[in-house]
Design a protein around this motif. Structure first.
Motif, mmCIF file in Angstrom:
data_model
loop_
_atom_site.group_PDB
_atom_site.id
_atom_site.type_symbol
_atom_site.label_atom_id
_atom_site.label_comp_id
_atom_site.label_asym_id
_atom_site.label_seq_id
_atom_site.Cartn_x
_atom_site.Cartn_y
_atom_site.Cartn_z
ATOM 1 N N PHE A 241 39.698 46.199 40.999
ATOM 2 C CA PHE A 241 40.647 47.040 40.267
ATOM 3 C C PHE A 241 41.965 46.310 40.028
ATOM 4 O O PHE A 241 42.537 46.389 38.929
ATOM 5 C CB PHE A 241 40.884 48.335 41.048
ATOM 6 N N GLY A 242 42.442 45.586 41.060
ATOM 7 C CA GLY A 242 43.679 44.830 40.894
ATOM 8 C C GLY A 242 43.553 43.728 39.865
ATOM 9 O O GLY A 242 44.500 43.450 39.118
ATOM 10 N N SER A 243 42.387 43.101 39.798
ATOM 11 C CA SER A 243 42.169 42.057 38.799
ATOM 12 C C SER A 243 42.087 42.639 37.393
ATOM 13 O O SER A 243 42.623 42.071 36.435
ATOM 14 C CB SER A 243 40.891 41.276 39.127
ATOM 15 N N ASP A 244 41.415 43.782 37.252
ATOM 16 C CA ASP A 244 41.267 44.399 35.926
ATOM 17 C C ASP A 244 42.594 44.909 35.385
ATOM 18 O O ASP A 244 42.841 44.874 34.174
ATOM 19 C CB ASP A 244 40.252 45.543 35.989
ATOM 20 N N THR A 245 43.447 45.416 36.260
ATOM 21 C CA THR A 245 44.721 45.965 35.817
ATOM 22 C C THR A 245 45.825 44.925 35.703
ATOM 23 O O THR A 245 46.918 45.244 35.225
ATOM 24 C CB THR A 245 45.178 47.071 36.782
ATOM 25 N N GLY A 246 45.548 43.697 36.136
ATOM 26 C CA GLY A 246 46.551 42.650 36.028
ATOM 27 C C GLY A 246 47.458 42.521 37.227
ATOM 28 O O GLY A 246 48.373 41.684 37.230
ATOM 29 N N LEU B 161 43.690 34.461 42.013
ATOM 30 C CA LEU B 161 42.511 35.013 42.677
ATOM 31 C C LEU B 161 41.626 35.671 41.632
ATOM 32 O O LEU B 161 41.988 36.728 41.094
ATOM 33 C CB LEU B 161 42.924 36.028 43.745
ATOM 34 N N PRO B 162 40.503 35.056 41.292
ATOM 35 C CA PRO B 162 39.625 35.644 40.271
ATOM 36 C C PRO B 162 38.973 36.924 40.773
ATOM 37 O O PRO B 162 38.890 37.175 41.981
ATOM 38 C CB PRO B 162 38.586 34.546 40.025
ATOM 39 N N ALA B 163 38.511 37.719 39.849
ATOM 40 C CA ALA B 163 37.861 38.983 40.190
ATOM 41 C C ALA B 163 36.527 38.728 40.882
ATOM 42 O O ALA B 163 35.894 37.683 40.677
ATOM 43 C CB ALA B 163 37.645 39.808 38.921
ATOM 44 N N PRO B 164 36.086 39.660 41.711
ATOM 45 C CA PRO B 164 34.773 39.506 42.352
ATOM 46 C C PRO B 164 33.643 39.351 41.353
ATOM 47 O O PRO B 164 32.666 38.641 41.625
ATOM 48 C CB PRO B 164 34.634 40.792 43.174
#
Length: 281
Positions: A54-59, A66-69
């Motif tokens: 969620f943190g990766s998708d929202t920026g 740190l890339p998204a899972p």
């Protein structure tokens, strides 16, 4: 007659009311028995990964940091489809199994010798205390000179790193065996070998298995460090290559492989504890 009957009934009712009420007493002898909650562990991982995604998708989390899972999973699947996963993982497992098994076996023998024989304790314990704090990865260049750049130096590094914690946990376990049990065995005429086999080793087994958990963690760290210095295949070599190329998704995939490997090994050691320590339940 009716008055006498009523009087007797009253007496019986009074006696029943005066008698203490019997209540069941809860069992209090559990002895802090561990009750596994199987859903707790997977739930923690799921929540953390969901927050991370969620943190990766929202920026909130930069993909450069740190890339998204999901990106790491894609990198892992590419590694699987290319066939490189089995080359890297096979090379690492071979080094880990050989080095850890040899270091653990030698450590148990040395630890039992220190715990059982006064001469061995006087001679080996100071040596173990002197060499244990030395960073084992600092000795890798020396091992390369002795054993070459190939597998010998990597296995020797893992062996050397797992030997000392196993020694310490083994002779500490022997020292903590209840001496009353040993004296009891001697009083019943058991031989020295029987006392060691039936009393000392089972009594020291909890400490030895705890040492296994520590030594395997050290072995994985040394494995990765040794593979980063000089190896064509291995999880450590794969992580080093990903870091050099700034491919953070591949780097996270490599770290995840090590995490899963650690979980599997911890599960296997847990099975060994259930088998060897079933006498405690």
């Amino acid at each position: 007659m009716s008055e006498t009957t009523m009087t007797n009934a009253d007496i019986r009712e009074a006696e029943q009311n005066a008698a203490p009420i019997a209540r069941p007493v809860p069992f209090r002898g559990g002895g802090f028995v561990y009750k596994p909650v199987r859903i707790a562990g997977p739930l923690v991982f799921i929540v953390l990964i969901a927050i991370w995604e969620f943190g990766s998708d929202t920026g909130w989390i930069s993909p450069l940091v740190l890339p998204a899972p999901s990106e790491a999973w894609t990198a892992f699947m590419n590694l699987v489809h290319s066939g490189l996963l089995w080359k890297h993982l096979g090379a690492s497992l071979q080094r880990l199994v050989i080095g850890w098994t040899a270091g653990t076996a030698l450590g148990i023998v040395a630890g039992l010798a220190i715990g059982l024989f006064s001469v061995a304790r006087s001679g080996l314990q100071p040596l173990v205390s002197a060499l244990f704090p030395v960073p084992k990865i600092a000795l890798l260049p020396l091992f390369i000179i002795w054993f070459g750049i190939d597998e010998g130096s990597k296995v020797a590094t893992i062996l050397f790193g797992t030997f000392f914690p196993t020694v310490i946990s083994t002779y500490s376990g022997v020292d903590n065996v209840d001496r009353t049990l040993i004296r009891m065995g001697q009083s019943f005429g058991l031989s020295w070998t029987s006392i060691v086999r039936k009393i000392v080793i089972p009594g020291a087994m909890p400490a030895i298995l705890s040492g296994f958990r520590i030594s395997i963690s050290i072995a994985i760290v040394l494995l990765v460090a040794a593979e980063m210095i000089g190896a064509e295949y291995g999880v450590g070599a794969y992580i080093l290559m990903a870091g050099s190329l700034m491919a953070t998704d591949q780097l996270i995939a490599g770290v995840a492989i090590l995490s899963v490997l650690g979980l599997i090994i911890a599960w296997l050691i847990g099975l060994a504890e259930k088998y060897f320590l079933r006498w405690r339940t």
